[in-house]
Design an enzyme around this catalytic site. Structure first.
Site, PDB file in Angstrom:
ATOM      1  N   GLU A  80      -1.997  14.934   1.497  1.00  0.00           N
ATOM      2  CA  GLU A  80      -2.420  15.710   2.666  1.00  0.00           C
ATOM      3  C   GLU A  80      -3.605  16.591   2.328  1.00  0.00           C
ATOM      4  OE1 GLU A  80       0.144  18.092   5.061  1.00  0.00           O
ATOM      5  OE2 GLU A  80       1.788  16.668   4.922  1.00  0.00           O
ATOM      6  N   CYS A 112       3.866  13.742   4.214  1.00  0.00           N
ATOM      7  CA  CYS A 112       4.472  13.754   2.878  1.00  0.00           C
ATOM      8  C   CYS A 112       4.968  12.399   2.388  1.00  0.00           C
ATOM      9  CB  CYS A 112       5.624  14.756   2.845  1.00  0.00           C
ATOM     10  SG  CYS A 112       5.132  16.449   3.228  1.00  0.00           S
ATOM     11  N   HIS A 233      13.236  13.229   0.551  1.00  0.00           N
ATOM     12  CA  HIS A 233      12.122  14.174   0.636  1.00  0.00           C
ATOM     13  C   HIS A 233      12.674  15.595   0.718  1.00  0.00           C
ATOM     14  CE1 HIS A 233       8.465  16.185   1.613  1.00  0.00           C
ATOM     15  NE2 HIS A 233       8.893  16.527   2.818  1.00  0.00           N
TER      16      HIS A 233
END
Length: 343
Positions: A80, A112, A233
């Site tokens: 990102e 992500c 995540h």
């Protein structure tokens, strides 16, 4: 058999405690730590960015594999926080690694989960016979507006995975779940992202992570009992723990990869650092469930089986050892390192 031939990781040595950030903004540090499950986060040095983090992680992966960098036929960098708006990070990384010129390179962006997207592409290219090895990297120096809730967890770090045949960990199956969900975004020319607060939870993170995990298991016939480890995540420490419980996993399944508590959310590096930490201790025939998440939104799920080749693979230094090598900074130095102070 195609999968992970080698892996590497990088975590900046600098840290800032939740208490230090809360002190500046007059907030309750205990409440924040209890809410996020994060105690401190990694901070990049002034000369570190997503490209340098990617290079360091990839160099370790290549060294451990003992391969010629020119055997790598594709380089994908998911982030990102690419250093340039127009100029690929992947070519910087390829040049620094000595990959040569005969390779495919591309930057990936999907919040992500861009790193796991790179893994899927590399897997497909190897399977198709297009390349011998592919390099997939997730690396970030994530941004957060000063005073925003994101500031307590937005961190820096990354991991690199070389995908090819004769792996230390076979990718048995992969599955993705995607939708158009506006939970987190940053428009062009805006320095900091915006987010939907609580909307980032159930409609975004949990819907996609749970759907991807269940989709993988249903399509390929896996059960929770088939997995020895699970990595999700980690935007904070609470979400992955809750996701694990929703799917039927225990803390024993996820604790090894739960690096977010000690370094915060490394965005594109988050689930990949968790996977690297898990591979650091995994034994032959153990199976790992990996599920990434990217706002916007989507999740990639993987069933990964560790092979006998892991026994002769050099895993030192391990991710948790790197995490313990740290130096604390105060908020002023943190702002300086993150270049939030303009001269």
């Amino acid at each position: 058999m195609i999968g992970i031939v080698s892996y590497g990781s990088y975590v900046p040595k600098f840290r800032i405690r939740v208490e230090e950030i809360a002190r500046v903004w007059g907030e309750d540090a205990k409440k924040i730590k209890d809410g996020l499950g994060v105690h401190e986060k990694s901070v990049p040095g002034m000369d570190e960015d997503a490209a340098t983090i990617a290079v360091e992680a990839a160099r370790e992966a290549i060294r451990r594999a003992g391969i010629n960098p020119e055997e790598i036929g594709a380089v994908f960098v998911g982030s990102e926080s690419h250093p340039y708006a127009v100029k690929p990070t992947a070519t910087i990384v390829g040049e620094a690694l000595g990959v040569g010129n005969d390779y495919f390179a591309a930057d990936l962006e999907f919040a992500c989960k861009a790193g796991t997207a790179g893994m899927q592409i590399c897997y497909s290219m190897v399977k198709a016979g297009m390349i011998k090895y592919g390099l997939a990297i997730g690396a970030d120096t994530s941004q957060a507006r000063p005073g925003d809730a994101l500031e307590y967890a937005a961190a820096a770090g990354g991991a690199a995975f070389i995908i090819g045949e004769n792996p230390i960990a076979e990718v048995e199956a992969t599955y993705s779940f995607t939708s158009d969900t506006p939970d987190f975004w940053r428009r062009d020319l805006q320095p900091y992202p915006s987010h939907g607060g609580r909307f980032t939870g159930l409609p975004a993170y949990f819907r996609h992570v749970i759907s991807a995990a269940k989709g993988l298991m249903e399509k390929y016939g896996y059960k929770v009992e088939d997995f020895d480890y699970a990595v999700f995540h980690m935007p904070n420490a609470k979400f992955p723990v809750r996701a694990a419980k929703m799917l039927g996993f225990s803390m024993e399944h996820i604790s090894q990869g739960l690096v977010v508590k000690a370094i915060g959310n490394t965005y594109s590096g988050s689930s990949l650092l968790g996977l690297a930490a898990t591979l650091d201790v995994a034994e032959p025939d153990e199976r790992i469930l990996l599920v990434s998440f990217g706002s916007g939104a989507g999740s990639d799920a993987f069933a990964i089986r560790v092979t006998d080749a892991i026994e002769n693979y050099p895993r030192e230094p391990k991710v948790w050892e790197k995490i313990e090598r740290k130096a604390y900074v105060d908020y002023a130095i943190y702002l300086k390192h993150r270049r939030k102070i303009k001269a």
